[in-house]
Motif scaffolding. Structure first.
Motif: not given
Length: 495
Positions: A107-111, A213-215, A220-226, A267-270
């Motif tokens: 993710p970005r450093p500020e996040v 999660v992946l963003g 786009a954001l997706v969740a891959l279960g728990e 605003h999460y990514t990766n």
């Protein structure tokens, strides 16, 4: 989509080796970095090139941002993957990479900065409508007493920065409160350089469940279960699994929705993981790990994906893949260099013999090879044994058998301890909570059968070593084509 060509892996051990393998699949050249203690480590030989970054001390090597950025520039790497641990959640590292015009795989450093502060992350969760454990964001004694009187003891004092249980205190009664606040602040300052603490209601027997999660940069954001990570010792996870047994479809849906709301608000990514505590019919936000998790393989095995390749795709500017439907169950054990019979005392030594289990649904992520040195300088993770099955019970059965097949001589480890846990009726029946170890395995002794097996294996190994020492050795050629596996050294250097 940006064209990446060369990836520097700013880590060591099994995770460095695991990232190098996926980077190769992604079409990237790879650069390893290593300390003086790791010059012969498997990840060094696996990469296309390797650069020394300092002495054994982590503070002067793997935690030296300037040295790692210099290595990236020297090698011409256009991306850095931090792995986990070390600098993986340091905003200043991500910022230094950006300043050097190097892509940071995360993710970005500020996040990262916002989510790495537990108080700030808690505020983001509240604003996003995600439930949090009742608490207050101050350690002022009168406010703490008022909160404890309202919530009831026990309460939990926590550090605003860092993790791993440092700066954390369970306060059972009013007489302990002031000293606990002072001790937690001191420990947090020493560990993280940040003495801020906050207070929450203590949950007696929660489960620890997290959402992957992946963003991407396209929104786009997706969740891959728990994953259920409830089995912990001293706040450190040792067994993880997916799916979380007994979790209702309704609760799962609510937790996934909460994780995506939080990621969207930040605003999460990766790749990242939102962690929750679950008690009864309620769940509460705990924290976000803004990186790849140690336990990511159980998700990969259920979803048939490669999370590191997904990270690299996102970092290249690509879109996150739509996840496939999950299948079956997967369970992971962390095999550590430690002595379970003597209060889990850290262990060191030379790997004299390594027997790795196999068969359908069995995966072993490790950097261990025969002759490898386990030193006191770093985390004692020797490897992760992961088993998949169409059902939890089949995955559990495979894991029991695989742990029984596993043998590593020369370094005391917890494999037999883990096998007893996974084979237990308490684990079979999924009686899970963060107090599982204290409740069911407060003490442990190795059985006579396991001692006998170790003696036999040691005798065989001693014979192997004698035969090897007596055998002639070529100076320039390998003794056998079986000395390498998938271009990785299997038995150590024998050139």
């Amino acid at each position: 989509m940006a064209r990446l060509t060369k990836l520097l892996v700013a880590n060591r051990g099994e995770i460095a080796l695991r990232i190098i393998r996926s980077a190769r699949l992604f079409g990237l050249k790879t650069v390893a970095v290593y300390s003086a203690a790791d010059a012969k480590s498997a990840h060094v030989g696996a990469a296309d090139e390797a650069i020394a970054i300092g002495p054994a001390e982590a503070a002067k090597s793997y935690l030296d941002i300037a040295a790692i950025i210099a290595a990236a520039k020297q090698s011409g790497a256009d991306a850095i993957h931090p792995g986990y641990g070390f600098l993986s959640e340091r905003p200043e590292f991500a910022r230094a990479a950006a300043d050097a015009q190097i892509v940071f795989v995360g993710p970005r450093p500020e996040v990262m900065a916002a989510l790495g502060d537990k108080v700030a992350a808690r505020r983001i969760a509240v604003a996003a409508g995600v439930p949090v454990v009742p608490g207050i964001e101050t350690a002022e004694i009168s406010a703490a007493r008022a909160f404890a009187a309202l919530a009831g003891y026990p309460i939990l004092v926590k550090a605003a920065a860092g993790g791993g249980g440092r700066g954390m205190r369970i306060v059972a009664e009013a007489a302990q409160l002031e000293s606990a606040l002072e001790a937690a602040a001191r420990e947090a300052t020493a560990a993280f350089g940040d003495g801020r603490i906050f207070i929450e209601k203590y949950l007696a027997h929660p489960r620890h469940i997290e959402i992957q999660v992946l963003g991407d940069e396209h929104g786009a954001l997706v969740a891959l279960g728990e994953r259920d990570c409830s089995i912990q010792r001293r706040y450190q996870k040792i067994i993880e699994e997916s799916p979380a047994p007994g979790l209702s479809a309704e609760m799962r849906a609510k937790m996934i929705d909460a994780a995506l709301k939080l990621a969207r608000a930040a605003h999460y990514t990766n790749a990242g993981t939102t962690e929750f505590l679950v008690e009864g019919d309620n769940f509460y936000f705990l924290e976000v790990n803004a990186r790849l998790q140690v336990e990511h393989p159980v998700t990969e095995m259920r979803f048939g994906c490669d999370l590191v390749c997904e990270q690299l795709r996102i970092a290249s500017g690509g879109k996150v893949s739509e996840p496939a439907a999950p299948r079956g169950a997967a369970i992971e054990c962390r095999i550590n260099a430690e002595d379970p019979e003597h209060n889990f005392r850290p262990a060191t030594g030379t790997v004299l013999h390594l027997s790795v289990p196999g068969g359908p649904g069995v995966r072993f992520d490790s950097h261990m090879t025969r002759g490898a040195e386990v030193t006191p300088w770093y985390d004692g993770l020797l490897g992760k044994l992961i088993c998949y099955g169409p059902t939890r019970e089949e995955a559990r059965g495979r894991l029991v058998n695989a742990l029984g097949e596993f043998a590593l001589l020369g370094v005391t480890n917890n494999a037999a301890y883990l096998r007893d846990i996974v084979a237990s009726e308490q684990f079979r029946d999924a009686r899970l909570s963060t107090h599982f170890i204290d409740q069911f395995f407060p003490e442990w002794k190795i059985t006579n059968d396991e001692i006998d097996a170790a003696i036999v294996a040691a005798a065989i190994t001693a014979g192997d070593v004698q035969a090897e020492n007596a055998a002639p050795k070529a100076n320039t050629e390998r003794r056998s084509p079986w000395d390498s596996l998938n271009n990785f050294e299997l038995w150590g250097s024998r050139r």
